[in-house]
Enzyme design. Sequence first.
Site, PDB file in Angstrom:
ATOM      1  N   GLY A  11       3.529  -4.448   8.692  1.00 12.01           N
ATOM      2  CA  GLY A  11       3.316  -5.179   7.280  1.00 12.01           C
ATOM      3  C   GLY A  11       4.743  -4.675   6.767  1.00 12.01           C
ATOM      4  N   GLU A 168       5.156   7.258   3.620  1.00 10.72           N
ATOM      5  CA  GLU A 168       6.224   6.521   3.189  1.00 10.72           C
ATOM      6  C   GLU A 168       6.531   6.419   1.715  1.00 10.72           C
ATOM      7  OE1 GLU A 168       8.755   5.578   5.197  1.00 10.72           O
ATOM      8  OE2 GLU A 168       9.537   5.128   3.028  1.00 10.72           O
ATOM      9  N   LYS A 223       1.790  12.234  -1.512  1.00  9.50           N
ATOM     10  CA  LYS A 223       1.923  10.787  -1.410  1.00  9.50           C
ATOM     11  C   LYS A 223       1.133  10.190  -2.570  1.00  9.50           C
ATOM     12  CE  LYS A 223       2.980   6.734  -0.871  1.00  9.50           C
ATOM     13  NZ  LYS A 223       4.122   6.082  -1.125  1.00  9.50           N
ATOM     14  N   CYS A 279       0.007  -0.908  -4.411  1.00  7.43           N
ATOM     15  CA  CYS A 279      -0.339   0.473  -4.079  1.00  7.43           C
ATOM     16  C   CYS A 279      -0.555   1.316  -5.326  1.00  7.43           C
ATOM     17  CB  CYS A 279       0.868   1.314  -3.409  1.00  7.43           C
ATOM     18  SG  CYS A 279       1.020   0.611  -1.733  1.00  7.43           S
ATOM     19  N   LYS A 282      -4.274   1.037  -6.401  1.00  6.81           N
ATOM     20  CA  LYS A 282      -5.367   1.368  -5.415  1.00  6.81           C
ATOM     21  C   LYS A 282      -5.172   3.100  -5.389  1.00  6.81           C
ATOM     22  CE  LYS A 282      -2.971   0.707  -0.873  1.00  6.81           C
ATOM     23  NZ  LYS A 282      -2.819   2.285  -0.572  1.00  6.81           N
ATOM     24  N   PHE A 341       5.564  -9.290  -7.740  1.00  3.03           N
ATOM     25  CA  PHE A 341       5.403  -8.138  -8.809  1.00  3.03           C
ATOM     26  C   PHE A 341       6.713  -7.387  -9.135  1.00  3.03           C
ATOM     27  CE2 PHE A 341       5.764  -3.886  -6.740  1.00  3.03           C
ATOM     28  CZ  PHE A 341       5.783  -4.376  -4.992  1.00  3.03           C
ATOM     29  N   ARG A 349       1.124  -9.161  -4.270  1.00  3.68           N
ATOM     30  CA  ARG A 349       0.011  -8.302  -4.534  1.00  3.68           C
ATOM     31  C   ARG A 349      -0.177  -7.492  -5.791  1.00  3.68           C
ATOM     32  NH1 ARG A 349      -0.355  -5.323   1.073  1.00  3.68           N
ATOM     33  NH2 ARG A 349       2.156  -5.246   0.722  1.00  3.68           N
TER      34      ARG A 349
HETATM   35  P1  NAD Z   1       0.226  -4.408   5.073  1.00  2.15           P
HETATM   36  O1  NAD Z   1      -1.230  -5.382   4.499  1.00  2.15           O
HETATM   37  O2  NAD Z   1       1.480  -5.460   4.498  1.00  2.15           O
HETATM   38  O3  NAD Z   1       0.359  -4.457   6.493  1.00  2.15           O
HETATM   39  C1  NAD Z   1      -0.767  -3.911   7.299  1.00  2.15           C
HETATM   40  C2  NAD Z   1      -0.741  -4.458   8.491  1.00  2.15           C
HETATM   41  O4  NAD Z   1      -1.913  -3.819   9.290  1.00  2.15           O
HETATM   42  C3  NAD Z   1      -1.283  -5.821   8.679  1.00  2.15           C
HETATM   43  O5  NAD Z   1      -0.664  -6.550   9.271  1.00  2.15           O
HETATM   44  C4  NAD Z   1      -2.799  -5.942   9.313  1.00  2.15           C
HETATM   45  O6  NAD Z   1      -3.056  -7.110  10.097  1.00  2.15           O
HETATM   46  C5  NAD Z   1      -2.662  -4.595  10.293  1.00  2.15           C
HETATM   47  N1  NAD Z   1      -3.863  -4.100  10.923  1.00  2.15           N
HETATM   48  C6  NAD Z   1      -4.813  -3.617  10.186  1.00  2.15           C
HETATM   49  N2  NAD Z   1      -5.688  -2.924  10.962  1.00  2.15           N
HETATM   50  C7  NAD Z   1      -5.181  -3.310  12.060  1.00  2.15           C
HETATM   51  C8  NAD Z   1      -5.476  -2.587  13.464  1.00  2.15           C
HETATM   52  N3  NAD Z   1      -6.813  -2.084  13.658  1.00  2.15           N
HETATM   53  N4  NAD Z   1      -4.774  -2.996  14.463  1.00  2.15           N
HETATM   54  C9  NAD Z   1      -3.508  -3.681  14.448  1.00  2.15           C
HETATM   55  N5  NAD Z   1      -3.076  -3.971  13.171  1.00  2.15           N
HETATM   56  C10 NAD Z   1      -3.794  -3.876  12.126  1.00  2.15           C
HETATM   57  O7  NAD Z   1       0.319  -3.187   4.343  1.00  2.15           O
HETATM   58  P2  NAD Z   1       1.581  -2.415   3.813  1.00  2.15           P
HETATM   59  O8  NAD Z   1       1.891  -2.902   2.513  1.00  2.15           O
HETATM   60  O9  NAD Z   1       2.559  -2.241   5.066  1.00  2.15           O
HETATM   61  O10 NAD Z   1       0.928  -1.021   3.674  1.00  2.15           O
HETATM   62  C11 NAD Z   1       0.687  -0.066   4.688  1.00  2.15           C
HETATM   63  C12 NAD Z   1       0.151   1.412   4.219  1.00  2.15           C
HETATM   64  O11 NAD Z   1       1.344   1.840   3.837  1.00  2.15           O
HETATM   65  C13 NAD Z   1      -0.795   1.242   3.179  1.00  2.15           C
HETATM   66  O12 NAD Z   1      -1.376   2.436   3.170  1.00  2.15           O
HETATM   67  C14 NAD Z   1       0.058   1.542   1.785  1.00  2.15           C
HETATM   68  O13 NAD Z   1      -0.591   2.140   0.771  1.00  2.15           O
HETATM   69  C15 NAD Z   1       1.259   2.153   2.429  1.00  2.15           C
HETATM   70  N6  NAD Z   1       2.592   2.100   1.659  1.00  2.15           N
HETATM   71  C16 NAD Z   1       2.790   0.784   1.600  1.00  2.15           C
HETATM   72  C17 NAD Z   1       4.108   0.652   0.644  1.00  2.15           C
HETATM   73  C18 NAD Z   1       4.567  -0.810   0.217  1.00  2.15           C
HETATM   74  O14 NAD Z   1       5.682  -0.762  -0.147  1.00  2.15           O
HETATM   75  N7  NAD Z   1       3.976  -1.744   0.497  1.00  2.15           N
HETATM   76  C19 NAD Z   1       4.903   1.679   0.480  1.00  2.15           C
HETATM   77  C20 NAD Z   1       4.507   2.941   0.914  1.00  2.15           C
HETATM   78  C21 NAD Z   1       3.366   2.981   1.531  1.00  2.15           C
HETATM   79  C1  UGA Z   2       6.190   2.145  -5.190  1.00  2.00           C
HETATM   80  C2  UGA Z   2       6.861   3.330  -5.472  1.00  2.00           C
HETATM   81  O1  UGA Z   2       8.078   3.224  -6.199  1.00  2.00           O
HETATM   82  C3  UGA Z   2       7.306   3.932  -4.043  1.00  2.00           C
HETATM   83  O2  UGA Z   2       7.935   5.172  -3.959  1.00  2.00           O
HETATM   84  C4  UGA Z   2       6.216   3.789  -3.133  1.00  2.00           C
HETATM   85  O3  UGA Z   2       6.353   4.160  -1.748  1.00  2.00           O
HETATM   86  C5  UGA Z   2       5.203   2.555  -3.136  1.00  2.00           C
HETATM   87  O4  UGA Z   2       4.668   2.257  -4.506  1.00  2.00           O
HETATM   88  C6  UGA Z   2       3.912   2.517  -2.520  1.00  2.00           C
HETATM   89  O5  UGA Z   2       3.369   3.481  -1.908  1.00  2.00           O
HETATM   90  O6  UGA Z   2       3.354   1.277  -2.152  1.00  2.00           O
HETATM   91  P1  UGA Z   2       6.769  -0.364  -5.428  1.00  2.00           P
HETATM   92  O7  UGA Z   2       5.275  -0.673  -5.601  1.00  2.00           O
HETATM   93  O8  UGA Z   2       7.287  -1.180  -3.979  1.00  2.00           O
HETATM   94  O9  UGA Z   2       6.919   0.990  -4.760  1.00  2.00           O
HETATM   95  O10 UGA Z   2       7.722  -0.889  -6.433  1.00  2.00           O
HETATM   96  P2  UGA Z   2       8.085   0.006  -7.745  1.00  2.00           P
HETATM   97  O11 UGA Z   2       9.650  -0.333  -7.906  1.00  2.00           O
HETATM   98  O12 UGA Z   2       7.588   1.332  -7.841  1.00  2.00           O
HETATM   99  O13 UGA Z   2       7.349  -0.860  -8.935  1.00  2.00           O
HETATM  100  C7  UGA Z   2       6.110  -0.787  -9.092  1.00  2.00           C
HETATM  101  C8  UGA Z   2       5.838  -1.508 -10.238  1.00  2.00           C
HETATM  102  O14 UGA Z   2       6.126  -1.061 -11.614  1.00  2.00           O
HETATM  103  C9  UGA Z   2       6.454  -2.884 -10.204  1.00  2.00           C
HETATM  104  O15 UGA Z   2       5.524  -4.068 -11.002  1.00  2.00           O
HETATM  105  C10 UGA Z   2       7.403  -2.727 -11.337  1.00  2.00           C
HETATM  106  O16 UGA Z   2       7.889  -4.254 -11.922  1.00  2.00           O
HETATM  107  C11 UGA Z   2       7.174  -1.938 -12.246  1.00  2.00           C
HETATM  108  N1  UGA Z   2       8.069  -0.779 -12.990  1.00  2.00           N
HETATM  109  C12 UGA Z   2       8.764  -0.190 -12.414  1.00  2.00           C
HETATM  110  C13 UGA Z   2       8.034  -0.953 -14.453  1.00  2.00           C
HETATM  111  O17 UGA Z   2       7.376  -1.910 -15.005  1.00  2.00           O
HETATM  112  N2  UGA Z   2       8.920  -0.220 -14.961  1.00  2.00           N
HETATM  113  C14 UGA Z   2       9.797   0.543 -14.173  1.00  2.00           C
HETATM  114  O18 UGA Z   2      10.554   1.344 -15.032  1.00  2.00           O
HETATM  115  C15 UGA Z   2       9.736   0.560 -12.934  1.00  2.00           C
END
Ligand code: NAD
Ligand code: UGA
Length: 472
Positions: A11, A168, A223, A279, A282, A341, A349
């Site tokens: 993902g 991450e 985190k 994130c 959640k 977003f 999302r």
């Molecule tokens: P995502 O939904 O984009 O990707 C997750 C992937 O995992 C999906 O493609 C799904 O099919 C796969 N998956 C689920 N169960 C599986 C299994 N049993 N075997 C194989 N594949 C499987 O999610 P994401 O945004 O990459 O987030 C992943 C994690 O990282 C979450 O815990 C999130 O909170 C964290 N995180 C996300 C971000 C971000 O910017 N999106 C940043 C930091 C941390």
């Molecule tokens: C956020 C964190 O910044 C990352 O460090 C973290 O790894 C990630 O969540 C995660 O765990 O998923 P992200 O959600 O990708 O990253 O993007 P951000 O830049 O943090 O923005 C989040 C939301 O806040 C967006 O809707 C953005 O528009 C909003 N935002 C951000 C504001 O409204 N004002 C700001 O000053 C900054």
Amino acid sequence: MIKNICCIGAGYVGGPTMAVIAYKCPEIQVTVVDKNISRINAWNTKNFSNLPIYEPGLDEIVKRCRGKNLHFSEDLEENIKKADMIFISVNTPTKKYGIGAGKASDLKYVESCARQVANYATGHTIVIEKSTLPVRTAEAIKAILESSRNHIRQKGDSITFDVLSNPEFLAEGSAINDLINPERVLIGGEDEESINKLCNIYSRWVSKDKILKTNIWSSELAKLTANAFLAQRISSINSIGAICEATGADIREVAKAIGSDSRIGSKFLDAGPGFGGSCFKKDILNLVYLAEYFGLPEVAAFWNSVVSVNNWHQHRISRIITRKLFGSLSNKKIVILGFAFKANTNDTRESAAINISKDLLNERAFLHIHDPKVDPNQIAIELDMPQNDKDDSKVLSEEGCWYFVNDIYEAAKEADAILVTTEWELYSSLDWRKISKVMRKPSWVFDSRSILNSKEVKASGLNFWRIGDGYE
Ligand code: NAD
Ligand code: UGA
């Protein structure tokens, strides 16, 4: 020496993170596996502009490494078997059922990964939590792995595991830059040797002083806390923005004044339509659940308020729009600029555009939605409403409906209002004189991101509203 890495989950985190590890460590074979075959196929697409995730710079790295030391596969069994190190990078959504519904993280995907690793791993495997997880999840992962170890030991094979937490911190839209130049890398664990092996991977491009080593529970909790603190700043600034609008103050000036204090700092103080993304909400809800679970209701209420202010704020924006358009949106055309977003991602999302659009549709508006990267099918999923089959602004529906547009100037024809919801750069250089000529009067521009030149918009004869601006 780590030779083979497997990442479960292709993902927004798994894909870019592994692409950067492969790019920086050419001697390590990195394979990203996923149960979603169409996602894997999209990562293997011939046309690099069709990768399943849009991130500036990602296509270049995938082009350089894919087929050499970066692979995308649906074969979990084979890739788990040969891996020395496995990253679990699957989704951890909010649980929708049973105990903790609406707050706790649903760990079923993580658990299923642990079971797959337990079934197929060979030799010594370092298992790394990359997903964001509640504190003490490593305990559950260890228990699952341990049970299989005992089972296999009985057969006389030698199989061992160690579990590390390595959350991450990348933000979408700047993921590649964040991965290549991280402010810190966090590694939580107990076993020195495993920690050093992971540390050695990052230290190819991250200076050692930025690699923080902690105990595993601190790493998991850090985190969640980082996201909660960031989201808290956004709810704080948006709440003050509402006071600005009521009093004649300007949130940009207030943010600059407070941000100059190095104890507060200037980052993450942009008032906007409320935080979105998969994130923040959640992870805070997860923190709220943990606080409740550990008998700390005041702590839970404190963090819960960050989410409720964000919800209130998004609905507040749609109420302002409705009020300015004489209290009714029926038969009115509103152009929505941006559905992602935030800018530079195709991720929708929890986008603020979803709640705001739903409110406007509820008021029976006809929305013309533009976004340079989001697929209209994704918008239909988020709004739970199919796209209108034609762009006929004369025969407006009695119900709210929406239509995807590629040409903003065309969409502006006979529109009553334009709302900026995502800060895409292209929106800041629109020709407002040209737009004003074709809109229905009196027409409004609502800038929830503060990216438009207010003087230009107003000079072209349009009414203008901007987030947190009490001057208007
Ligand atoms: P995502 O939904 O984009 O990707 C997750 C992937 O995992 C999906 O493609 C799904 O099919 C796969 N998956 C689920 N169960 C599986 C299994 N049993 N075997 C194989 N594949 C499987 O999610 P994401 O945004 O990459 O987030 C992943 C994690 O990282 C979450 O815990 C999130 O909170 C964290 N995180 C996300 C971000 C971000 O910017 N999106 C940043 C930091 C941390
Ligand atoms: C956020 C964190 O910044 C990352 O460090 C973290 O790894 C990630 O969540 C995660 O765990 O998923 P992200 O959600 O990708 O990253 O993007 P951000 O830049 O943090 O923005 C989040 C939301 O806040 C967006 O809707 C953005 O528009 C909003 N935002 C951000 C504001 O409204 N004002 C700001 O000053 C900054």
